[in-house]
Design a protein around this motif. Structure first.
Motif, PDB file in Angstrom:
ATOM      1  N   HIS A  81     -34.761 -31.222 -61.584  1.00  0.00           N
ATOM      2  CA  HIS A  81     -33.862 -30.809 -60.500  1.00  0.00           C
ATOM      3  C   HIS A  81     -32.972 -31.967 -60.046  1.00  0.00           C
ATOM      4  O   HIS A  81     -31.751 -31.828 -59.951  1.00  0.00           O
ATOM      5  N   ARG A  82     -33.586 -33.090 -59.793  1.00  0.00           N
ATOM      6  CA  ARG A  82     -32.826 -34.200 -59.200  1.00  0.00           C
ATOM      7  C   ARG A  82     -31.917 -34.873 -60.213  1.00  0.00           C
ATOM      8  O   ARG A  82     -30.802 -35.305 -59.867  1.00  0.00           O
ATOM      9  N   LEU A  83     -32.365 -34.945 -61.469  1.00  0.00           N
ATOM     10  CA  LEU A  83     -31.458 -35.471 -62.495  1.00  0.00           C
ATOM     11  C   LEU A  83     -30.266 -34.539 -62.657  1.00  0.00           C
ATOM     12  O   LEU A  83     -29.116 -34.990 -62.758  1.00  0.00           O
ATOM     13  N   LEU A  84     -30.526 -33.249 -62.652  1.00  0.00           N
ATOM     14  CA  LEU A  84     -29.431 -32.289 -62.786  1.00  0.00           C
ATOM     15  C   LEU A  84     -28.447 -32.428 -61.639  1.00  0.00           C
ATOM     16  O   LEU A  84     -27.231 -32.480 -61.856  1.00  0.00           O
ATOM     17  N   GLU A  85     -28.959 -32.497 -60.419  1.00  0.00           N
ATOM     18  CA  GLU A  85     -28.050 -32.645 -59.275  1.00  0.00           C
ATOM     19  C   GLU A  85     -27.190 -33.888 -59.447  1.00  0.00           C
ATOM     20  O   GLU A  85     -25.981 -33.871 -59.209  1.00  0.00           O
ATOM     21  N   THR A  86     -27.818 -34.972 -59.858  1.00  0.00           N
ATOM     22  CA  THR A  86     -27.069 -36.212 -60.043  1.00  0.00           C
ATOM     23  C   THR A  86     -26.010 -36.046 -61.121  1.00  0.00           C
ATOM     24  O   THR A  86     -24.854 -36.451 -60.955  1.00  0.00           O
ATOM     25  N   TYR A  87     -26.395 -35.410 -62.215  1.00  0.00           N
ATOM     26  CA  TYR A  87     -25.451 -35.225 -63.311  1.00  0.00           C
ATOM     27  C   TYR A  87     -24.282 -34.339 -62.896  1.00  0.00           C
ATOM     28  O   TYR A  87     -23.117 -34.638 -63.178  1.00  0.00           O
ATOM     29  N   LEU A  88     -24.585 -33.258 -62.210  1.00  0.00           N
ATOM     30  CA  LEU A  88     -23.537 -32.321 -61.806  1.00  0.00           C
ATOM     31  C   LEU A  88     -22.518 -33.001 -60.898  1.00  0.00           C
ATOM     32  O   LEU A  88     -21.314 -32.800 -61.021  1.00  0.00           O
ATOM     33  N   VAL A  89     -23.008 -33.844 -59.977  1.00  0.00           N
ATOM     34  CA  VAL A  89     -22.105 -34.530 -59.057  1.00  0.00           C
ATOM     35  C   VAL A  89     -21.340 -35.643 -59.767  1.00  0.00           C
ATOM     36  O   VAL A  89     -20.118 -35.736 -59.686  1.00  0.00           O
ATOM     37  N   THR A  90     -22.091 -36.468 -60.504  1.00  0.00           N
ATOM     38  CA  THR A  90     -21.480 -37.665 -61.088  1.00  0.00           C
ATOM     39  C   THR A  90     -20.578 -37.344 -62.273  1.00  0.00           C
ATOM     40  O   THR A  90     -19.492 -37.909 -62.409  1.00  0.00           O
ATOM     41  N   MET A  91     -21.031 -36.454 -63.140  1.00  0.00           N
ATOM     42  CA  MET A  91     -20.304 -36.238 -64.383  1.00  0.00           C
ATOM     43  C   MET A  91     -19.436 -34.987 -64.380  1.00  0.00           C
ATOM     44  O   MET A  91     -18.487 -34.903 -65.147  1.00  0.00           O
ATOM     45  N   LEU A  92     -19.779 -34.014 -63.571  1.00  0.00           N
ATOM     46  CA  LEU A  92     -19.007 -32.761 -63.630  1.00  0.00           C
ATOM     47  C   LEU A  92     -18.230 -32.471 -62.347  1.00  0.00           C
ATOM     48  O   LEU A  92     -17.576 -31.435 -62.243  1.00  0.00           O
ATOM     49  N   GLY A  93     -18.310 -33.375 -61.378  1.00  0.00           N
ATOM     50  CA  GLY A  93     -17.453 -33.228 -60.215  1.00  0.00           C
ATOM     51  C   GLY A  93     -17.889 -32.205 -59.189  1.00  0.00           C
ATOM     52  O   GLY A  93     -17.092 -31.798 -58.336  1.00  0.00           O
ATOM     53  N   TYR A  94     -19.142 -31.750 -59.250  1.00  0.00           N
ATOM     54  CA  TYR A  94     -19.644 -30.874 -58.202  1.00  0.00           C
ATOM     55  C   TYR A  94     -19.671 -31.636 -56.883  1.00  0.00           C
ATOM     56  O   TYR A  94     -19.851 -32.856 -56.852  1.00  0.00           O
ATOM     57  N   SER A  95     -19.523 -30.886 -55.763  1.00  0.00           N
ATOM     58  CA  SER A  95     -19.691 -31.522 -54.463  1.00  0.00           C
ATOM     59  C   SER A  95     -21.172 -31.474 -54.082  1.00  0.00           C
ATOM     60  O   SER A  95     -21.897 -30.578 -54.520  1.00  0.00           O
ATOM     61  N   TRP A  96     -21.597 -32.410 -53.251  1.00  0.00           N
ATOM     62  CA  TRP A  96     -23.030 -32.560 -52.981  1.00  0.00           C
ATOM     63  C   TRP A  96     -23.621 -31.376 -52.228  1.00  0.00           C
ATOM     64  O   TRP A  96     -24.824 -31.200 -52.208  1.00  0.00           O
ATOM     65  N   ASP A  97     -22.773 -30.575 -51.618  1.00  0.00           N
ATOM     66  CA  ASP A  97     -23.280 -29.410 -50.900  1.00  0.00           C
ATOM     67  C   ASP A  97     -23.352 -28.179 -51.795  1.00  0.00           C
ATOM     68  O   ASP A  97     -23.689 -27.089 -51.355  1.00  0.00           O
ATOM     69  N   ASN A  98     -23.080 -28.363 -53.043  1.00  0.00           N
ATOM     70  CA  ASN A  98     -22.915 -27.215 -53.930  1.00  0.00           C
ATOM     71  C   ASN A  98     -23.790 -27.281 -55.173  1.00  0.00           C
ATOM     72  O   ASN A  98     -23.719 -26.444 -56.046  1.00  0.00           O
TER      73      ASN A  98
END
Ligand code: MN
Ligand code: MN
Ligand code: MN
Ligand code: MN
Lengths: 224, 224
Positions: A81-98
């Motif tokens: 879960h936490r690696l995915l959240e990090t990847y989504l934000v850092t590499m794919l530009g997701y916002s942290w609330d999303n």
DNA sequence: AATAAAAATTAGGTGTGACTAAATTATAGT
DNA sequence: ACTATAATTTAGTCACACCTAATTTTTATT
């Protein structure tokens, strides 16, 4: 060696967080977290406590805790879960609330190879975008010496390391106040009566936060 | 508006590929592709053909085809699959013989936002690592004028655009022969008797391939 | 046209993980 | 200690998606 399904993973993950404070998790609390009926939880928990390698310890009316096996399985999912959240934000530009929802779905389906490749791509991070600690590849949870912002008193200074929230609206609010990991905080004034705390964030104009917020923000006082 | 589950998505995807040649898909063929019993397929297909918005057309003993609704759903999953394969290879360093399984799991769980973000990160690609066409965001399947390598005759020249294989061992074999998208081919000799084709790949020493291989490789003769 | 073989369907059954309603056990206030 | 309330468990169902075995329908062969 029965399979650990997506459902079971979600149970284990919730039991992990509920028992983090040391107490057994109640059926009702689990049901509320998982969004299902208490009776359904009882049934599942009985199953998880059975067999030769139980994932949980359970005695009627006494609540649930994780066995070492169950804890390993929970930490595996939490790492995903936490690696995915990090990847989504850092590499794919997701916002942290999303990111929470997406990570909460994918965490059950990525392979160990995927886990390992995104960890490497991110440089083996220790915290996710909210500052939550990421279990190591060996599934140890790093220790965290942070304290709640609500415990800060004037004129203490500290740095935010973690924000405990999954809720989008709250996360957007916190971001708008500058209350994100890395922000420098100085306590300016504390009210004994309503537990409001006036703080200065990154040397900007002071703001006042209630305990509903300051309980969810964790800081370290003397960062290296 | 009943939900389209992961299982149903896999059915629709297989029906799409089986009906690509124009004929209805037989229960048995579907069962073989999905690795389940024919009786189970019959049951599922009856369900998919019922309701107010059927996903498939089905008449007893006549096989299955997709309705427009079903086709849309199939193309959505296929787009996910192929974008994922492309992303895994291009951005995460997966080898082309190793992406299918991961993509086949994740395709059912990524959001439209995830789909869109990886598509943008990849520059909206048209083909996946095997050269398979990626449906557009509007779910149109681009047309492909390639022909099978097995139809090439000396001294025709062509370029590989697509390799139709999910099997790891075969993909590794093809790669070792240089038979990958982009490779330049010249037909050198054809045997009417065993359908073997001797070809020169990228100006290297000629090799001989049987029809089991040349049927799975698709080329264009006069690339732009 | 008769019949054997293959394909497909029906019938009956399983495990999972949810549900509601009813019964039981625990907890807290008097 | 008694009792009302809250928490939890039991009992009985359900939908899903699979299975095997038996039956029916189609098709291919003679
Ligand atoms: Mn989260
Ligand atoms: Mn989850
Ligand atoms: Mn594939
Ligand atoms: Mn799949």
């Amino acid at each position: 060696m029965k399979p650990i399904t997506q459902n079971i993973q979600d149970y284990l993950k919730e039991i992990y967080t509920l028992t983090d404070g040391g107490e057994a998790a109640s059926t009702t609390a689990l049901a509320a977290r998982l969004g299902i009926a208490p009776a359904s939880v009882t049934g599942m928990v009985q199953k998880l406590a059975g067999g030769t390698h139980p994932l949980v310890n359970y005695r009627k009316h006494q609540g649930v805790t994780l066995t070492p096996e169950g804890k390993r399985a929970a930490l595996e999912v939490i790492r995903h879960h936490r690696l995915l959240e990090t990847y989504l934000v850092t590499m794919l530009g997701y916002s942290w609330d999303n990111v929470h929802e997406e990570a909460c779905r994918l965490e059950h389906f990525i392979s160990e190879e995927f886990e390992s490749r995104i960890a490497v791509a991110l440089g083996n991070p220790i915290r996710d975008p909210h500052g939550e600690l990421i279990p190591t590849p060996e599934l140890e949870m790093p220790s965290d010496e942070s304290l709640a912002l609500s415990a800060l008193r004037p004129p203490q200074k500290a740095v935010i390391v973690r924000v405990r929230a999954d809720d989008s609206a709250l996360l957007r609010h916190l971001e708008s106040l500058g209350l994100v990991p890395g922000a420098k905080i100085q306590a300016v004034e504390y009210s004994l009566f309503d537990h409001n705390l006036r703080i200065q964030v990154d040397e900007k104009l002071p703001i006042v936060v209630g305990s509903a917020i300051s309980d969810k923000i964790f800081v370290v006082c003397n960062p290296l």
